[in-house]
Design a protein around this motif. Structure first.
Motif, PDB file in Angstrom:
ATOM      1  N   LYS A  53       0.810  -1.215   0.000  1.00 48.24           N
ATOM      2  CA  LYS A  53       0.000   0.000   0.000  1.00 48.24           C
ATOM      3  C   LYS A  53       0.845   1.266   0.000  1.00 48.24           C
ATOM      4  CE  LYS A  53      -3.543   2.358   2.742  1.00 48.24           C
ATOM      5  NZ  LYS A  53      -4.381   2.304   3.982  1.00 48.24           N
ATOM      6  N   GLY A  54       1.932   1.260   0.761  1.00 48.66           N
ATOM      7  CA  GLY A  54       2.703   2.484   0.928  1.00 48.66           C
ATOM      8  C   GLY A  54       3.902   2.637   0.011  1.00 48.66           C
ATOM      9  N   VAL A  55       4.356   1.519  -0.603  1.00 48.70           N
ATOM     10  CA  VAL A  55       5.566   1.584  -1.426  1.00 48.70           C
ATOM     11  C   VAL A  55       5.277   1.142  -2.866  1.00 48.70           C
ATOM     12  CG1 VAL A  55       7.914   0.721  -1.724  1.00 48.70           C
ATOM     13  CG2 VAL A  55       7.040   1.184   0.576  1.00 48.70           C
ATOM     14  N   VAL A  56       4.749  -0.076  -3.019  1.00 45.78           N
ATOM     15  CA  VAL A  56       4.615  -0.649  -4.354  1.00 45.78           C
ATOM     16  C   VAL A  56       3.555   0.085  -5.173  1.00 45.78           C
ATOM     17  CG1 VAL A  56       4.075  -2.737  -5.656  1.00 45.78           C
ATOM     18  CG2 VAL A  56       5.421  -2.882  -3.553  1.00 45.78           C
ATOM     19  N   LEU A  57       2.355   0.252  -4.618  1.00 42.44           N
ATOM     20  CA  LEU A  57       1.283   0.904  -5.375  1.00 42.44           C
ATOM     21  C   LEU A  57       1.605   2.352  -5.736  1.00 42.44           C
ATOM     22  CD1 LEU A  57      -2.001  -0.529  -3.827  1.00 42.44           C
ATOM     23  CD2 LEU A  57      -1.032  -0.959  -6.088  1.00 42.44           C
ATOM     24  N   PRO A  58       2.121   3.169  -4.814  1.00 40.99           N
ATOM     25  CA  PRO A  58       2.492   4.535  -5.237  1.00 40.99           C
ATOM     26  C   PRO A  58       3.560   4.558  -6.322  1.00 40.99           C
ATOM     27  CG  PRO A  58       2.324   4.422  -2.847  1.00 40.99           C
ATOM     28  CD  PRO A  58       2.232   3.012  -3.351  1.00 40.99           C
ATOM     29  N   TYR A  59       4.496   3.617  -6.272  1.00 39.00           N
ATOM     30  CA  TYR A  59       5.573   3.593  -7.262  1.00 39.00           C
ATOM     31  C   TYR A  59       5.079   3.159  -8.633  1.00 39.00           C
ATOM     32  CZ  TYR A  59      10.251   2.691  -9.162  1.00 39.00           C
ATOM     33  OH  TYR A  59      11.388   2.714  -9.920  1.00 39.00           O
ATOM     34  N   THR A  60       4.063   2.298  -8.669  1.00 40.53           N
ATOM     35  CA  THR A  60       3.609   1.706  -9.933  1.00 40.53           C
ATOM     36  C   THR A  60       2.219   2.183 -10.348  1.00 40.53           C
ATOM     37  OG1 THR A  60       2.653  -0.201  -8.773  1.00 40.53           O
ATOM     38  CG2 THR A  60       4.955  -0.362  -9.469  1.00 40.53           C
ATOM     39  N   ARG A  61       1.670   3.201  -9.723  1.00 41.46           N
ATOM     40  CA  ARG A  61       0.268   3.563  -9.950  1.00 41.46           C
ATOM     41  C   ARG A  61      -0.009   3.922 -11.422  1.00 41.46           C
ATOM     42  NH1 ARG A  61       2.700   7.891  -7.339  1.00 41.46           N
ATOM     43  NH2 ARG A  61       2.494   9.943  -8.356  1.00 41.46           N
ATOM     44  N   ILE A  62       0.950   4.545 -12.083  1.00 46.91           N
ATOM     45  CA  ILE A  62       0.732   4.941 -13.475  1.00 46.91           C
ATOM     46  C   ILE A  62       0.555   3.712 -14.364  1.00 46.91           C
ATOM     47  CG2 ILE A  62       1.778   6.103 -15.450  1.00 46.91           C
ATOM     48  CD1 ILE A  62       3.129   7.989 -13.508  1.00 46.91           C
ATOM     49  N   SER A  63       1.423   2.737 -14.214  1.00 48.10           N
ATOM     50  CA  SER A  63       1.323   1.526 -15.021  1.00 48.10           C
ATOM     51  C   SER A  63       0.100   0.700 -14.647  1.00 48.10           C
ATOM     52  CB  SER A  63       2.593   0.683 -14.859  1.00 48.10           C
ATOM     53  OG  SER A  63       3.734   1.399 -15.298  1.00 48.10           O
ATOM     54  N   VAL A  64      -0.278   0.708 -13.378  1.00 53.09           N
ATOM     55  CA  VAL A  64      -1.476  -0.018 -12.951  1.00 53.09           C
ATOM     56  C   VAL A  64      -2.712   0.574 -13.605  1.00 53.09           C
ATOM     57  CG1 VAL A  64      -2.970  -0.497 -10.979  1.00 53.09           C
ATOM     58  CG2 VAL A  64      -0.509  -0.869 -10.791  1.00 53.09           C
ATOM     59  N   VAL A  65      -2.814   1.892 -13.603  1.00 50.73           N
ATOM     60  CA  VAL A  65      -3.951   2.545 -14.259  1.00 50.73           C
ATOM     61  C   VAL A  65      -3.956   2.224 -15.753  1.00 50.73           C
ATOM     62  CG1 VAL A  65      -4.963   4.779 -14.872  1.00 50.73           C
ATOM     63  CG2 VAL A  65      -4.122   4.387 -12.561  1.00 50.73           C
ATOM     64  N   GLY A  66      -2.787   2.219 -16.360  1.00 46.75           N
ATOM     65  CA  GLY A  66      -2.706   1.870 -17.778  1.00 46.75           C
ATOM     66  C   GLY A  66      -3.178   0.459 -18.052  1.00 46.75           C
ATOM     67  N   GLY A  67      -2.824  -0.496 -17.190  1.00 52.74           N
ATOM     68  CA  GLY A  67      -3.283  -1.869 -17.359  1.00 52.74           C
ATOM     69  C   GLY A  67      -4.791  -2.005 -17.205  1.00 52.74           C
ATOM     70  N   ILE A  68      -5.356  -1.268 -16.259  1.00 51.33           N
ATOM     71  CA  ILE A  68      -6.807  -1.299 -16.064  1.00 51.33           C
ATOM     72  C   ILE A  68      -7.514  -0.724 -17.286  1.00 51.33           C
ATOM     73  CG2 ILE A  68      -8.698  -0.369 -14.681  1.00 51.33           C
ATOM     74  CD1 ILE A  68      -6.839  -0.510 -12.261  1.00 51.33           C
ATOM     75  N   MET A  69      -7.006   0.374 -17.821  1.00 46.89           N
ATOM     76  CA  MET A  69      -7.605   0.965 -19.007  1.00 46.89           C
ATOM     77  C   MET A  69      -7.473   0.046 -20.218  1.00 46.89           C
ATOM     78  SD  MET A  69      -9.128   3.645 -18.240  1.00 46.89           S
ATOM     79  CE  MET A  69      -9.286   4.805 -16.879  1.00 46.89           C
ATOM     80  N   LEU A  70      -6.379  -0.707 -20.281  1.00 47.31           N
ATOM     81  CA  LEU A  70      -6.229  -1.693 -21.352  1.00 47.31           C
ATOM     82  C   LEU A  70      -7.325  -2.750 -21.264  1.00 47.31           C
ATOM     83  CD1 LEU A  70      -4.567  -2.986 -23.678  1.00 47.31           C
ATOM     84  CD2 LEU A  70      -3.239  -4.167 -21.913  1.00 47.31           C
ATOM     85  N   GLY A  71      -7.592  -3.220 -20.047  1.00 46.91           N
ATOM     86  CA  GLY A  71      -8.668  -4.179 -19.868  1.00 46.91           C
ATOM     87  C   GLY A  71     -10.031  -3.591 -20.178  1.00 46.91           C
ATOM     88  N   LEU A  72     -10.250  -2.334 -19.803  1.00 50.75           N
ATOM     89  CA  LEU A  72     -11.523  -1.679 -20.099  1.00 50.75           C
ATOM     90  C   LEU A  72     -11.740  -1.552 -21.600  1.00 50.75           C
ATOM     91  CD1 LEU A  72     -14.061  -0.213 -19.151  1.00 50.75           C
ATOM     92  CD2 LEU A  72     -12.711   1.886 -18.960  1.00 50.75           C
ATOM     93  N   GLY A  73     -10.688  -1.204 -22.333  1.00 50.89           N
ATOM     94  CA  GLY A  73     -10.803  -1.120 -23.776  1.00 50.89           C
ATOM     95  C   GLY A  73     -11.135  -2.455 -24.402  1.00 50.89           C
ATOM     96  N   ARG A  74     -10.554  -3.533 -23.878  1.00 54.81           N
ATOM     97  CA  ARG A  74     -10.875  -4.877 -24.381  1.00 54.81           C
ATOM     98  C   ARG A  74     -12.331  -5.219 -24.089  1.00 54.81           C
ATOM     99  NH1 ARG A  74      -8.687 -10.173 -24.989  1.00 54.81           N
ATOM    100  NH2 ARG A  74     -10.408 -11.340 -25.914  1.00 54.81           N
ATOM    101  N   ALA A  75     -12.820  -4.866 -22.911  1.00 57.15           N
ATOM    102  CA  ALA A  75     -14.196  -5.186 -22.533  1.00 57.15           C
ATOM    103  C   ALA A  75     -15.200  -4.419 -23.384  1.00 57.15           C
ATOM    104  CB  ALA A  75     -14.418  -4.886 -21.052  1.00 57.15           C
ATOM    105  N   LEU A  76     -14.895  -3.180 -23.728  1.00 57.64           N
ATOM    106  CA  LEU A  76     -15.830  -2.377 -24.514  1.00 57.64           C
ATOM    107  C   LEU A  76     -16.063  -2.951 -25.900  1.00 57.64           C
ATOM    108  CD1 LEU A  76     -14.667   1.252 -23.627  1.00 57.64           C
ATOM    109  CD2 LEU A  76     -16.871   0.228 -23.043  1.00 57.64           C
TER     110      LEU A  76
END
Length: 332
Positions: free
Chosen positions: A233-256
């Motif tokens: 919560k305090g180290v990994v997610l803040p460091y990788t939040r940009i790529s995590v959001v990008g991966g979620i948006m990739l999945g959303l685009g596939r679902a649409l």
């Protein structure tokens, strides 16, 4: 050292063959630059061609119905000798099913990524990671067939019939789960199948970016007494939040844009669903079901082009939103 410097000519062109090699290198650079530029221009031309084709095909429907096409829930090929078409039902089904799929898939994907990077022993990480990646290789029509024969009966028996009455009693949101159809094919079933389809994309992205966190950051947190969850919560997610959001948006685009899997399990009902357990439809499923039957140049075909154009616009808006979120995160 001074003697060595004196042996090196000040002008590189004085070296035998240097001018020839420099000329050939310049030609190679120009060819490479031209190929890369052509590839970029080809992408723009292809994208522009798709947009133009969809818009030209949709123009008769937009002219005939105007802005009412966007808010109409009618889809009647023959009604008193009039054709009535609207995009509201298919747009609603597309957006809601994709959002529900993201809600279902993201927590599971995060759990898989957390397990593979923090909890799993070394002998288990590779098989589980390979299994997750193999899910992405399954054809969508196989997901649809599996969803029709496995997920649909499961939702019908173990969720609608067993839990439906209890879900309807939830304050404020119980009406969302009111079952009017017990066939099993519904918006909820389509969301589950979509969630399983986009799960490997999101999970693989999260796993890869979690592994890129410098070990010294996590070791420092562990040294201060942090637990695994606190490190995440305090180290990994803040460091990788940009790529995590990008991966979620990739999945959303596939679902649409998913077509065949959704067509099998959503029910393909051209009416506004009143709950998540009602049959519905999406833009992709409407086009897949009705485009082969539409006559060339007919108003129905133009309406199908119009909903396809709207799907392109929705996908573009999702991409633009993801870019804006990533940019805002970078500024933060």
């Amino acid at each position: 050292m001074r003697a060595l410097q004196q042996t090196i000519p000040a002008d590189a062109s004085a070296i035998p063959g240097a001018a020839r090699r420099r000329g050939s290198g310049s030609l190679g650079d120009k060819v490479f630059e031209g190929l890369c530029t052509g590839a970029g221009v080809l992408v723009l031309l292809t994208l522009g061609g798709i947009i133009l084709t969809l818009f030209i095909g949709a123009l008769p429907a937009f002219k005939h119905y105007g802005l009412g096409f966007l808010v109409s829930d009618a889809w009647n090929p023959v009604e008193d000798h009039r054709e009535e078409y609207g995009a509201l039902v298919s747009v609603f089904g597309t957006v809601v099913s994709a959002i529900l799929a993201i809600i279902f898939a993201v927590p599971v994907a995060f759990g898989i990524a957390f397990f593979l990077t923090e909890l799993a022993p070394d002998w288990l990480r590779r098989p589980v990671g390979t299994a997750v990646e193999l899910l992405a290789a399954v054809p969508s029509i196989i997901y649809g067939m599996w969803g029709l024969f496995v997920v649909v009966p499961f939702v019908q028996v173990y969720i609608q019939l067993s839990l439906g009455e209890y879900l309807e009693q939830i304050p404020l949101v119980g009406f969302i789960f009111e079952s009017r159809s017990f066939a099993g094919t519904s918006l909820f079933t389509a969301a589950i199948v979509l969630a399983i389809m986009i799960l490997p994309f999101i999970a693989a992205t999260m796993r890869d970016v979690f592994q890129q966190v410098p070990p010294v950051y996590k070791e420092s947190a562990y040294g201060l007494g942090a637990t695994r969850w606190e490190v995440m919560k305090g180290v990994v997610l803040p460091y990788t939040r940009i790529s995590v959001v990008g991966g979620i948006m990739l999945g959303l685009g596939r679902a649409l844009g998913e077509t065949m899997a959704v067509t099998f399990v959503i029910g393909n009902a051209n009416r506004m669903p009143q709950s998540v357990f009602d049959p519905a439809t999406t833009i992709a499923s409407v086009i897949a079901m009705e485009f082969p039957e539409s006559l060339s140049g007919s108003l129905k075909q133009s309406a199908l082009f119009a909903v396809g154009f709207l799907l392109f616009v929705i996908s573009f808006l999702v991409l633009a939103l993801s870019r804006w979120l990533l940019r805002s995160r970078l500024k933060a």
